[in-house]
Design a protein around this motif. Structure first.
Motif, PDB file in Angstrom:
ATOM      1  N   SER A  40       0.685  -1.140   0.011  1.00  0.00           N
ATOM      2  CA  SER A  40      -0.066  -0.046   0.249  1.00  0.00           C
ATOM      3  C   SER A  40       1.008   1.253   0.085  1.00  0.00           C
ATOM      4  O   SER A  40       2.018   1.181   0.479  1.00  0.00           O
ATOM      5  CB  SER A  40      -0.833  -0.066   1.100  1.00  0.00           C
ATOM      6  N   GLY A  41       0.393   2.330  -0.701  1.00  0.00           N
ATOM      7  CA  GLY A  41       0.972   3.399  -0.490  1.00  0.00           C
ATOM      8  C   GLY A  41       2.374   3.397  -1.053  1.00  0.00           C
ATOM      9  O   GLY A  41       3.276   4.446  -0.836  1.00  0.00           O
ATOM     10  N   ILE A 121       3.355  13.587  -5.779  1.00  0.00           N
ATOM     11  CA  ILE A 121       2.194  12.900  -6.321  1.00  0.00           C
ATOM     12  C   ILE A 121       1.888  11.387  -6.470  1.00  0.00           C
ATOM     13  O   ILE A 121       0.773  11.032  -6.381  1.00  0.00           O
ATOM     14  CB  ILE A 121       1.538  13.636  -7.650  1.00  0.00           C
ATOM     15  N   ALA A 122       3.175  10.832  -6.320  1.00  0.00           N
ATOM     16  CA  ALA A 122       3.192   9.633  -6.147  1.00  0.00           C
ATOM     17  C   ALA A 122       4.713   8.997  -5.871  1.00  0.00           C
ATOM     18  O   ALA A 122       5.675   9.804  -5.947  1.00  0.00           O
ATOM     19  CB  ALA A 122       2.863   8.929  -7.851  1.00  0.00           C
ATOM     20  N   THR A 131      11.400   5.716  -6.430  1.00  0.00           N
ATOM     21  CA  THR A 131      11.259   6.954  -6.989  1.00  0.00           C
ATOM     22  C   THR A 131      10.196   7.971  -6.316  1.00  0.00           C
ATOM     23  O   THR A 131       9.337   7.420  -5.544  1.00  0.00           O
ATOM     24  CB  THR A 131      10.710   6.823  -8.447  1.00  0.00           C
ATOM     25  N   VAL A 132      10.258   9.079  -6.567  1.00  0.00           N
ATOM     26  CA  VAL A 132       9.412  10.067  -6.192  1.00  0.00           C
ATOM     27  C   VAL A 132       8.712  10.927  -7.326  1.00  0.00           C
ATOM     28  O   VAL A 132       9.694  11.353  -8.416  1.00  0.00           O
ATOM     29  CB  VAL A 132       9.988  11.138  -5.232  1.00  0.00           C
ATOM     30  N   LYS A 221       5.402  12.550 -17.476  1.00  0.00           N
ATOM     31  CA  LYS A 221       4.081  13.096 -17.304  1.00  0.00           C
ATOM     32  C   LYS A 221       3.699  14.572 -17.129  1.00  0.00           C
ATOM     33  O   LYS A 221       2.740  14.793 -16.424  1.00  0.00           O
ATOM     34  CB  LYS A 221       3.288  12.269 -16.468  1.00  0.00           C
ATOM     35  N   GLY A 222       4.583  15.252 -17.890  1.00  0.00           N
ATOM     36  CA  GLY A 222       4.629  16.717 -17.595  1.00  0.00           C
ATOM     37  C   GLY A 222       5.084  17.272 -16.278  1.00  0.00           C
ATOM     38  O   GLY A 222       4.931  18.470 -15.977  1.00  0.00           O
ATOM     39  N   GLY A 223       5.627  16.346 -15.424  1.00  0.00           N
ATOM     40  CA  GLY A 223       6.383  16.615 -14.173  1.00  0.00           C
ATOM     41  C   GLY A 223       7.648  16.185 -14.103  1.00  0.00           C
ATOM     42  O   GLY A 223       8.582  15.979 -15.254  1.00  0.00           O
ATOM     43  N   SER A 224       7.903  15.352 -13.053  1.00  0.00           N
ATOM     44  CA  SER A 224       9.323  14.930 -12.923  1.00  0.00           C
ATOM     45  C   SER A 224       9.512  13.585 -12.310  1.00  0.00           C
ATOM     46  O   SER A 224       8.527  13.394 -11.427  1.00  0.00           O
ATOM     47  CB  SER A 224      10.209  15.909 -12.224  1.00  0.00           C
TER      48      SER A 224
END
Length: 375
Positions: A40-41, A121-122, A131-132, A221-224
């Motif tokens: 989870s998470g 965000i994930a 990964t972040v 995806k538009g970010g990093s």
């Protein structure tokens, strides 16, 4: 009852099997209480064993039937009867590494927010390289600042605590991000550095998460997406890389930090040799071309076999057979398929369209040099 939320460092527990079933995915049990963390998470599930009078079974995977508050389901490698009393033991080495990754992720996410205003965000913590994912595109300088800030938090040795609050109380707490669950919410506080809603397992102090090392980042995806390692796994990675650099440095008679210069010189030499090799191959093809046009069956060095075949395609509509001493061959021209069939009688294998290529046993090369093959 989720015992891992009360004590992340506990490794053994007693429980009763309240539900048990088997399906196409395997054998499953729900326990009256558990130390096994369900995936989870972004944090992977715990593994370990359940044992008692029926023997021992391995816990292969753990998951939630419903997020946060559903039953914790243990997938095991053998059936267990309902009502059985069991003793569980988690794989502590695996659990501790997951705790280091997860706590390091909290610290790094807060450091990224402070250094560059980057919002997590994930996350993915299912391998030593975690990964972040960030909403924004990062700047290299800000990323380096965040790494330094994260390690300052490690050195500060902040105490880490987990506690529960009601949904109505959340407004009182300066959370790094809004929670994804409702009702009673579990918060994890790292000193006065970070505060976030989280149901995962964490360390007792921030010092146990270090070192934290950012490896790289990429647009995603538009970010990093930021890649990092932490704790023992970061030290193991450093040890492996240092050992490799030391061996390479020794072969160049230099120090690890001076290795770039001789490697660059070697690259330049290799590029130069490749250029010289290309020129020699082109010269050899030019030298062999008149003989090939005349004899049509020719023994040539393997490195120029393909290049010579291409040149012959543009020079003549006759059938040609080129062979190397190692057994490679190239046949081209209107009779190339007939040549291939004759070579197959010698044990050859191959195919192709404009140029039929393949190989035959080395000891059959002499027999294949028969000019009648291209009649």
């Amino acid at each position: 009852m989720r015992l891992y939320q009360e004590d992340s460092y506990a490794t053994r527990f007693q429980a009763r099997v309240v539900r048990a079933w088997s399906d196409e995915q395997g054998h499953h049990v729900v326990l009256s209480q558990t130390l096994f963390y369900p995936e989870s998470g972004g944090q992977p599930a715990d593994t370990g064993v359940l044992k008692r009078e029926f023997g021992q079974v391995r816990v292969l995977y753990v998951f939630e039937e419903a997020k946060a508050f559903g039953d914790v389901v243990h997938r095991v490698d053998g059936p267990i009867p309902e009502g059985a009393e069991v003793e569980g033991e988690i794989d502590w080495n695996r659990r501790f590494r997951h705790m280091q990754r997860h706590t390091a992720q909290h610290i790094l996410s807060q450091a990224l927010l402070r250094a560059g205003g980057y919002h997590t965000i994930a996350v993915s913590l299912d391998s030593p390289v975690s990964t972040v994912d960030l909403e924004e595109e990062v700047e290299e300088a800000k990323l380096q600042e965040a790494e330094a800030l994260a390690n300052f938090a490690v050195y500060a040795d902040y105490p880490i605590e987990a506690f529960w609050v009601s949904e109505e109380e959340l407004a009182r707490y300066p959370l790094r991000r809004p929670p994804k669950v409702q009702g009673q919410v579990r918060l994890v506080r790292i000193g006065d550095f970070d505060l976030a809603a989280c149901g995962g397992t964490h360390l007792r102090t921030s010092a146990q998460a270090g070192p934290i090392k950012v490896l790289k980042w990429e647009r995603y995806k538009g970010g990093s997406r930021v890649y990092f390692m932490a704790g023992w796994e970061a030290l193991e990675d450093y040890h492996a890389k240092h050992a490799l650099l030391s061996r390479l440095a020794l072969s160049f008679s230099t120090s690890p930090l001076e290795l770039e210069k001789p490697v660059r010189r070697l690259q330049e030499e290799v590029y130069a040799l490749k250029g010289e090799n290309l020129e020699l191959k082109e010269a050899l093809v030019e030298a062999l071309l008149p003989r090939a046009l005349e004899e049509r069956v020719l023994l040539v060095p393997a490195p120029v076999l393909g290049d010579l075949a291409k040149r012959l395609l543009s020079w003549s509509e006759k059938t040609f057979l080129l062979l190397s001493p190692e057994g490679r061959f190239a046949a081209l021209g209107p009779g190339r398929q007939e040549v291939l069939e004759r070579l197959k009688a010698l044990g050859a294998k191959g195919g192709g369209k404009e140029v039929v290529q393949g190989s035959l046993p080395k000891e059959k090369v002499a027999a294949a040099l028969d000019p009648s093959l291209v009649r």
